[in-house]
Design an enzyme around this catalytic site. Structure first.
Site, PDB file in Angstrom:
ATOM      1  N   HIS A 199      -5.626   3.567  -1.454  1.00  0.00           N
ATOM      2  CA  HIS A 199      -6.943   3.953  -0.926  1.00  0.00           C
ATOM      3  C   HIS A 199      -7.257   5.366  -1.409  1.00  0.00           C
ATOM      4  CE1 HIS A 199      -9.594   4.338   2.988  1.00  0.00           C
ATOM      5  NE2 HIS A 199     -10.253   4.645   1.888  1.00  0.00           N
TER       6      HIS A 199
ATOM      7  N   ARG B  90      -9.343   8.128  -0.871  1.00  0.00           N
ATOM      8  CA  ARG B  90     -10.287   8.572   0.153  1.00  0.00           C
ATOM      9  C   ARG B  90     -11.145   9.689  -0.388  1.00  0.00           C
ATOM     10  NH1 ARG B  90      -8.779   6.682   5.631  1.00  0.00           N
ATOM     11  NH2 ARG B  90     -10.572   7.893   6.266  1.00  0.00           N
TER      12      ARG B  90
ATOM     13  N   ARG C 166      -6.940  12.838   0.887  1.00  0.00           N
ATOM     14  CA  ARG C 166      -5.856  13.306   1.757  1.00  0.00           C
ATOM     15  C   ARG C 166      -4.493  12.739   1.348  1.00  0.00           C
ATOM     16  NH1 ARG C 166      -7.426  10.218   7.296  1.00  0.00           N
ATOM     17  NH2 ARG C 166      -9.371  11.295   6.891  1.00  0.00           N
TER      18      ARG C 166
ATOM     19  N   HIS D 214      -3.693  -4.321   7.845  1.00  0.00           N
ATOM     20  CA  HIS D 214      -3.816  -3.115   8.660  1.00  0.00           C
ATOM     21  C   HIS D 214      -2.876  -3.176   9.852  1.00  0.00           C
ATOM     22  CE1 HIS D 214      -5.229   0.662  10.207  1.00  0.00           C
ATOM     23  NE2 HIS D 214      -5.875   0.816   9.069  1.00  0.00           N
ATOM     24  N   GLY D 215      -1.925  -2.245   9.854  1.00  0.00           N
ATOM     25  CA  GLY D 215      -1.043  -2.082  10.994  1.00  0.00           C
ATOM     26  C   GLY D 215       0.103  -3.077  11.082  1.00  0.00           C
TER      27      GLY D 215
ATOM     28  N   THR E 189      -7.153   6.803  10.232  1.00  0.00           N
ATOM     29  CA  THR E 189      -7.019   5.680   9.305  1.00  0.00           C
ATOM     30  C   THR E 189      -8.263   4.830   9.469  1.00  0.00           C
ATOM     31  OG1 THR E 189      -5.615   3.804   8.663  1.00  0.00           O
ATOM     32  CG2 THR E 189      -5.723   4.308  11.015  1.00  0.00           C
ATOM     33  N   THR E 190      -8.382   3.770   8.660  1.00  0.00           N
ATOM     34  CA  THR E 190      -9.577   2.938   8.712  1.00  0.00           C
ATOM     35  C   THR E 190      -9.619   2.223  10.064  1.00  0.00           C
ATOM     36  OG1 THR E 190      -9.202   2.596   6.365  1.00  0.00           O
ATOM     37  CG2 THR E 190     -10.865   1.227   7.388  1.00  0.00           C
TER      38      THR E 190
ATOM     39  N   GLU F 147     -11.107  -9.303   3.461  1.00  0.00           N
ATOM     40  CA  GLU F 147      -9.822  -8.924   4.059  1.00  0.00           C
ATOM     41  C   GLU F 147     -10.054  -8.772   5.556  1.00  0.00           C
ATOM     42  OE1 GLU F 147      -7.211  -6.296   2.007  1.00  0.00           O
ATOM     43  OE2 GLU F 147      -6.411  -5.470   3.874  1.00  0.00           O
TER      44      GLU F 147
ATOM     45  N   GLU G 268      -8.752   0.488  -2.730  1.00  0.00           N
ATOM     46  CA  GLU G 268      -9.576   0.558  -1.521  1.00  0.00           C
ATOM     47  C   GLU G 268     -10.451   1.803  -1.619  1.00  0.00           C
ATOM     48  OE1 GLU G 268      -6.195  -1.300   1.481  1.00  0.00           O
ATOM     49  OE2 GLU G 268      -6.873   0.759   1.746  1.00  0.00           O
TER      50      GLU G 268
ATOM     51  N   ASP H 201      -0.127   4.514  -0.060  1.00  0.00           N
ATOM     52  CA  ASP H 201      -0.842   5.745   0.331  1.00  0.00           C
ATOM     53  C   ASP H 201       0.076   6.782   0.963  1.00  0.00           C
ATOM     54  OD1 ASP H 201      -3.145   4.442  -0.408  1.00  0.00           O
ATOM     55  OD2 ASP H 201      -3.913   4.189   1.624  1.00  0.00           O
ATOM     56  N   HIS H 202       0.982   6.306   1.820  1.00  0.00           N
ATOM     57  CA  HIS H 202       1.720   7.278   2.628  1.00  0.00           C
ATOM     58  C   HIS H 202       2.929   7.870   1.914  1.00  0.00           C
ATOM     59  CE1 HIS H 202      -1.277   6.970   5.556  1.00  0.00           C
ATOM     60  NE2 HIS H 202      -1.146   5.653   5.573  1.00  0.00           N
TER      61      HIS H 202
ATOM     62  N   GLY I  35       1.186  -1.223   4.339  1.00  0.00           N
ATOM     63  CA  GLY I  35       1.594   0.062   3.810  1.00  0.00           C
ATOM     64  C   GLY I  35       2.364   0.940   4.762  1.00  0.00           C
ATOM     65  N   HIS I  36       1.697   1.441   5.795  1.00  0.00           N
ATOM     66  CA  HIS I  36       2.264   2.505   6.619  1.00  0.00           C
ATOM     67  C   HIS I  36       3.631   2.130   7.178  1.00  0.00           C
ATOM     68  CE1 HIS I  36       2.797   4.906  10.317  1.00  0.00           C
ATOM     69  NE2 HIS I  36       2.278   5.865   9.571  1.00  0.00           N
TER      70      HIS I  36
ATOM     71  N   ASN J 259       0.858  -1.190   0.000  1.00  0.00           N
ATOM     72  CA  ASN J 259       0.000   0.000   0.000  1.00  0.00           C
ATOM     73  C   ASN J 259       0.900   1.249   0.000  1.00  0.00           C
ATOM     74  OD1 ASN J 259      -1.384   2.287   1.093  1.00  0.00           O
ATOM     75  ND2 ASN J 259      -3.062   0.938   1.664  1.00  0.00           N
TER      76      ASN J 259
HETATM   77  N1  PXP Z   1      -5.973  -3.081   4.280  1.00  0.00           N
HETATM   78  C1  PXP Z   1      -6.941  -2.148   4.317  1.00  0.00           C
HETATM   79  C2  PXP Z   1      -8.326  -2.527   3.946  1.00  0.00           C
HETATM   80  C3  PXP Z   1      -6.642  -0.811   4.657  1.00  0.00           C
HETATM   81  O1  PXP Z   1      -7.618   0.118   4.698  1.00  0.00           O
HETATM   82  C4  PXP Z   1      -5.303  -0.468   4.928  1.00  0.00           C
HETATM   83  C5  PXP Z   1      -4.958   0.959   5.229  1.00  0.00           C
HETATM   84  O2  PXP Z   1      -5.225   1.745   4.120  1.00  0.00           O
HETATM   85  C6  PXP Z   1      -4.330  -1.467   4.868  1.00  0.00           C
HETATM   86  C7  PXP Z   1      -4.697  -2.781   4.568  1.00  0.00           C
HETATM   87  C8  PXP Z   1      -2.892  -1.185   5.145  1.00  0.00           C
HETATM   88  O3  PXP Z   1      -2.719  -0.789   6.454  1.00  0.00           O
HETATM   89  P1  PXP Z   1      -1.328  -0.195   6.926  1.00  0.00           P
HETATM   90  O4  PXP Z   1      -1.065   1.021   6.109  1.00  0.00           O
HETATM   91  O5  PXP Z   1      -1.535   0.077   8.370  1.00  0.00           O
HETATM   92  O6  PXP Z   1      -0.292  -1.290   6.672  1.00  0.00           O
END
Ligand code: PXP
Length: 253
Positions: free
Chosen positions: A45, A47, A51, A196-197, A102-103, A153, A72, A11-12, A218-219, A9
């Site tokens: 993602h 959004r 952002r 996520h995370g 975040t989500t 997911e 996403e 995004d960041h 991602g993050h 991911n």
């Molecule tokens: N999966 C989904 C559905 C998410 O919304 C996100 C965050 O955009 C991620 C995975 C990735 O999460 P992270 O950036 O915390 O690794």
């Protein structure tokens, strides 16, 4: 065990770019590097408030990356129109609140069934794989299946937060739920992803869940890239995933 796909991911990368409003660093370049480092797909993602990822980023990712794009998005008319225009490989429907950082939780597909049904139907009719981001809860999984989703997911955010807080009893309880959820989803015939995370510390026990087909991360990868570079950060994550799957010593090690 089957190869566990890594969706990176980006995004960041866009978050950093947007901090100055220019073009650098470019998410597309990060996506290209991620693919070179062993990513099996790219996740972004879009959004509602734009952002981080922009509409133009999605255009570039669809046009210039030859790995599957997992878009996403929230289940809104605007996002549906964008998805149908770009036809990414997959759409992962996520809950979205403007004020959240975040989500924060999974989609409540049980409560949102009637709202979600036409989105799942239209995306699937356009041959886009539909994924629903849910908590590992049997009711949510059953409704996801009934809605006709191809993929669920599983939300790993609370597992990662419990680990970071040092609450290992809670972490292990959530991990047990993730394992049971993955088993149940696979039994229902759903493809099972998670994310996520996730970090270097938390990825192993999740990657070892045999029903999982893909992780989206991602993050942490982008944050770690500040210290070791994006290539090294992704290769290390890939290595930890492979080790957890019992395949130590792969080409990415
Ligand atoms: N999966 C989904 C559905 C998410 O919304 C996100 C965050 O955009 C991620 C995975 C990735 O999460 P992270 O950036 O915390 O690794």
């Amino acid at each position: 065990m089957k190869h566990l796909r890594l969706g990176v991911n980006i995004d960041h990368v866009a978050t950093i770019r947007n901090a100055r409003g220019g073009k650098h660093p470019e998410p597309l370049r990060a996506a290209q590097m991620a693919v070179a480092a062993g990513a099996d797909g790219i996740t972004a993602h879009l959004r509602e408030d734009r952002r981080h990822i922009s509409d133009q980023d999605i255009e570039h990712l669809v046009a210039d990356i030859d790995k599957p794009l997992n878009l996403e998005m929230a289940a809104t008319e605007e996002m549906l129109t964008i998805a149908l225009r770009h036809k990414p490989h997959a759409v992962c429907l996520v809950p979205e609140k403007r004020e959240e950082r975040t989500t924060e939780g999974g989609l409540d597909v049980a409560a949102g069934h009637n709202h979600l049904a036409p989105f799942v139907r239209e995306l699937a009719a356009a041959k886009i794989r539909v994924s629903l981001f849910v908590e590992a809860n049997p009711v949510q999984l059953a409704v996801a299946k009934a809605l006709g989703a191809h993929v669920v997911e599983l939300h790993t955010g609370a597992y990662c937060e419990a680990h970071a807080a040092g609450d290992f009893a809670e972490r292990d309880k959530i991990l047990a739920r993730l394992k049971a959820g993955a088993k149940e989803a696979a039994r229902l015939g759903l493809e099972v992803h998670a994310g996520h995370g996730l970090t270097f510390e938390t990825v192993g026990p999740v990657a070892a869940i045999p029903e999982l087909i893909e992780l989206n991360i991602g993050h942490f990868l982008v944050g770690e890239a500040i210290f070791v570079g994006l290539d090294a950060s992704i290769r290390r994550m890939r290595q930890l995933m492979d080790e957890a799957r019992g395949k130590a010593g792969t080409a990415f090690a």
